[in-house]
Design a protein around this motif. Structure first.
Motif, PDB file in Angstrom:
ATOM      1  N   VAL A 116      12.952   7.186  -0.742  1.00 49.64           N
ATOM      2  CA  VAL A 116      12.410   7.526  -2.023  1.00 49.64           C
ATOM      3  C   VAL A 116      11.390   8.209  -1.536  1.00 49.64           C
ATOM      4  O   VAL A 116      11.055   9.511  -2.276  1.00 49.64           O
ATOM      5  CB  VAL A 116      12.283   6.402  -3.054  1.00 49.64           C
ATOM      6  N   ALA A 117      10.354   7.687  -0.969  1.00 49.52           N
ATOM      7  CA  ALA A 117       9.151   8.430  -0.708  1.00 49.52           C
ATOM      8  C   ALA A 117       9.354   9.687  -0.032  1.00 49.52           C
ATOM      9  O   ALA A 117       8.768  10.712  -0.254  1.00 49.52           O
ATOM     10  CB  ALA A 117       8.240   7.555   0.211  1.00 49.52           C
ATOM     11  N   SER A 124      12.267  -0.757  -6.852  1.00 47.89           N
ATOM     12  CA  SER A 124      11.063  -0.366  -5.789  1.00 47.89           C
ATOM     13  C   SER A 124      11.195   1.007  -5.016  1.00 47.89           C
ATOM     14  O   SER A 124      12.303   1.493  -4.758  1.00 47.89           O
ATOM     15  CB  SER A 124      10.773  -1.538  -4.717  1.00 47.89           C
ATOM     16  N   ILE A 125      10.187   1.698  -4.540  1.00 49.59           N
ATOM     17  CA  ILE A 125      10.252   2.801  -3.713  1.00 49.59           C
ATOM     18  C   ILE A 125      10.328   2.573  -2.231  1.00 49.59           C
ATOM     19  O   ILE A 125       9.456   1.478  -2.038  1.00 49.59           O
ATOM     20  CB  ILE A 125       9.220   3.589  -3.830  1.00 49.59           C
ATOM     21  N   LEU A 142       0.787  -1.282  -0.004  1.00 50.18           N
ATOM     22  CA  LEU A 142       0.139   0.054   0.079  1.00 50.18           C
ATOM     23  C   LEU A 142       0.728   1.209   0.109  1.00 50.18           C
ATOM     24  O   LEU A 142       0.418   2.153  -0.680  1.00 50.18           O
ATOM     25  CB  LEU A 142      -0.913   0.013   1.304  1.00 50.18           C
ATOM     26  N   GLY A 143       1.656   0.947   0.765  1.00 46.57           N
ATOM     27  CA  GLY A 143       2.844   2.397   0.842  1.00 46.57           C
ATOM     28  C   GLY A 143       3.492   2.541  -0.520  1.00 46.57           C
ATOM     29  O   GLY A 143       3.391   3.932  -0.674  1.00 46.57           O
ATOM     30  N   GLN A 144       3.938   1.516  -1.089  1.00 50.72           N
ATOM     31  CA  GLN A 144       4.536   1.956  -2.618  1.00 50.72           C
ATOM     32  C   GLN A 144       3.444   2.464  -3.553  1.00 50.72           C
ATOM     33  O   GLN A 144       3.842   3.407  -4.218  1.00 50.72           O
ATOM     34  CB  GLN A 144       5.161   0.768  -3.168  1.00 50.72           C
ATOM     35  N   ALA A 145       2.177   2.050  -3.306  1.00 53.22           N
ATOM     36  CA  ALA A 145       1.122   2.273  -4.253  1.00 53.22           C
ATOM     37  C   ALA A 145       0.876   3.792  -4.144  1.00 53.22           C
ATOM     38  O   ALA A 145       0.593   4.320  -5.165  1.00 53.22           O
ATOM     39  CB  ALA A 145       0.009   1.425  -4.256  1.00 53.22           C
ATOM     40  N   LYS A 146       0.833   4.326  -2.793  1.00 51.61           N
ATOM     41  CA  LYS A 146       0.299   5.721  -2.862  1.00 51.61           C
ATOM     42  C   LYS A 146       1.483   6.337  -3.045  1.00 51.61           C
ATOM     43  O   LYS A 146       1.235   7.608  -3.700  1.00 51.61           O
ATOM     44  CB  LYS A 146       0.176   5.793  -1.287  1.00 51.61           C
TER      45      LYS A 146
END
Length: 493
Positions: free
Chosen positions: A230-231, A225-226, A152-156
């Motif tokens: 990166v976020a 991947s993030i 979910l974190g990567q998708a957001k």
């Protein structure tokens, strides 16, 4: 049996298909979010496979919906923006790619594919991200497993990345009340009206703040991947773009956190001319390990910028550093040697980045299938973004310190950058902006910096058009038009 069926289905999924304008509710190239959620109960790794498909969109040719040789994901957009910023000169045009972009005719004509490619690409990213979010229970979901949280974190973060770049490319500047682009927070209802710039950026930072929390503890399988760092980097960019005092402070703090605590290191003077070709570089925070079996060749970022790859840069569509920018680089700065100066100015290879981006074999036109890697973010961005935001929030001593940390790895003698200590106010900001342009030439960062710093650009004499013509950051010709396909197919626009 159901588990095996779904695993087989996902192993063959390539997330590069989408409906004409992201208007079809459930394009048949995609597995539905309900299927993703169902199968992930049996095998949580399925979500990772689905995310891998979204990430692959970032570097696959044709993801902008065309068969053009300039359509290959984020790095294709990076070339677009570097040219619009003026820092990348199309110094020779043998095949015509980018010619209408550099003439600034493409950005004034909504029927041109140059407007369509970024639009379709970023909304594809958003569509894939929304499918993962829906599979996890929707925007307000609270996953109970680490795998669910990390997915979910990567998708957001991906959704925020898509909306952020669309805001950059399709809004002349950040005026909160101005209409911008449609916000798409679900894969179910795609004909959305245009949101205001404030609504877009509020959602971008909300998604990123939530992603940072969700990704805490995530150890990613590779740099594609993030992760949380990166976020945080994306959040720093987003807050810096908003630009009010509170947002600049948040951008400053996120950038400093990544610079100080991520474990990445600034490239050395030797590495600064080392080819920028390996994801193993300890400066690279986000990038992709490309291998020959992926089949990338002519239609690729390397093909467009590398003299040592068999494609357009070698064959005659020259992308060089703007010679006005080049003239501003100190002669003792190692970055000045990233560009070809060994031939007369009449030679079309003059100022090509042949010592910054190159295949290690260094045989002109030698790399046929791409094995050199691509970078999306490196840690030096956080040092210079921190310096910029610190200077804008009254922390000039700290800004100078972080600027000098980068320059210490670009000069052999500290006396060459001692002048930094005497700078203050706008001259200090001008210097940070200049060093940002020099450090990240060809990496797709100059356009973002131009808009953040409200700069006026002027192309040098090695461009094929608009030489010496001042253009402010908010000149409509430097911003893309919402493409014709969206205008015709979205009744709510």
């Amino acid at each position: 049996m159901k588990k095996k069926i779904f695993i087989g289905l996902f192993s063959s999924l390539v997330l590069i298909g989408c409906s004409e304008d992201y208007l079809e509710a459930k394009p048949n190239e995609f597995v539905t979010p309900e299927q993703v959620g169902e199968v992930s109960e049996y095998d949580p790794s399925i979500l990772n496979g689905f995310l891998s498909g979204v990430y692959s969109t970032m570097y696959t040719d044709g993801v902008g919906g065309t068969d053009g040789d300039d359509d290959f994901g984020q790095k294709g957009i990076d070339i677009y923006t570097d040219m619009l910023s003026g820092d990348m000169a199309l110094s020779r045009s043998a095949y015509g790619w980018y010619r209408n972009l550099t003439r600034l005719t493409a950005t004034e004509d909504f029927t041109r594919t140059e407007n369509y490619v970024p639009w379709r690409y970023y909304y594809r990213i958003i569509f894939g991200a929304n499918n993962v979010i829906k599979a996890q229970g929707g925007n307000d979901a609270q996953p109970t497993t680490d795998g669910g949280r990390y997915a979910l974190g990567q998708a957001k973060a991906l959704r925020a990345y898509g909306h952020f770049y669309l805001q950059q490319l399709y809004a002349n500047e950040y005026i909160p009340s101005d209409k911008s682009i449609p916000l798409k927070l679900s894969s179910d209802n795609n004909s959305q009206p245009r949101a205001t710039s404030l609504e877009v950026m509020t959602q971008v930072v909300k998604d990123l703040e939530e992603a940072i929390v969700l990704l805490d503890g995530f150890s990613r399988p590779n740099k594609t991947s993030i992760d949380a760092d990166v976020a945080k980097g994306l959040a720093a960019y987003a807050y810096a773009y908003i630009g009010d005092a509170a947002s600049l402070a948040k951008a400053r703090d996120y950038a400093k956190d990544v610079a100080d605590n991520s474990g990445y290191s600034i490239l050395s003077r030797t590495e600064a001319v080392g080819g920028f070709n390996s994801v193993d570089s300890n400066s690279w925070m986000w990038g992709v390990d490309l291998t020959t079996d992926m089949g990338f060749n002519l239609v690729s970022w390397w093909g467009q910028v590398d003299l040592f790859t068999y494609s357009y840069q070698w064959a005659g569509d020259r992308k060089a550093i703007d010679n006005g920018l080049f003239a501003l680089i100190n002669n003792n700065d190692v970055r000045k040697t990233q560009f070809n100066t060994s031939v007369a100015t009449t030679n079309s290879r003059y100022l090509l980045p042949s010592n910054k981006f190159y295949h290690p074999g260094r045989a002109e036109g030698g790399q046929r299938y791409i094995e050199t890697d691509i970078v999306f973010m490196r840690v030096e961005e956080m040092y210079l973004l921190y310096a910029e935001c610190a200077a804008k929030t009254g922390m000039e001593l700290e800004a100078k310190d972080y600027l000098k940390l980068v320059l210490a790895n670009r000069f052999s003698n500290a006396a060459d950058y001692a002048y930094i200590d005497s700078l203050t106010g706008q001259p200090l900001l001008n210097e940070i902006y200049l060093q940002t342009r020099v450090e990240f030439w060809g990496e797709g960062k100059s356009y973002l910096a131009m808009k953040r710093n409200k700069a006026t650009i002027s192309r040098g004499s090695n461009h094929l058009s608009f030489q010496g013509v001042p253009m402010p950051y908010n000149d409509p010709r430097l911003t893309f038009e919402i493409p014709q396909a969206e205008v015709l197919n979205n009744p709510n626009l």
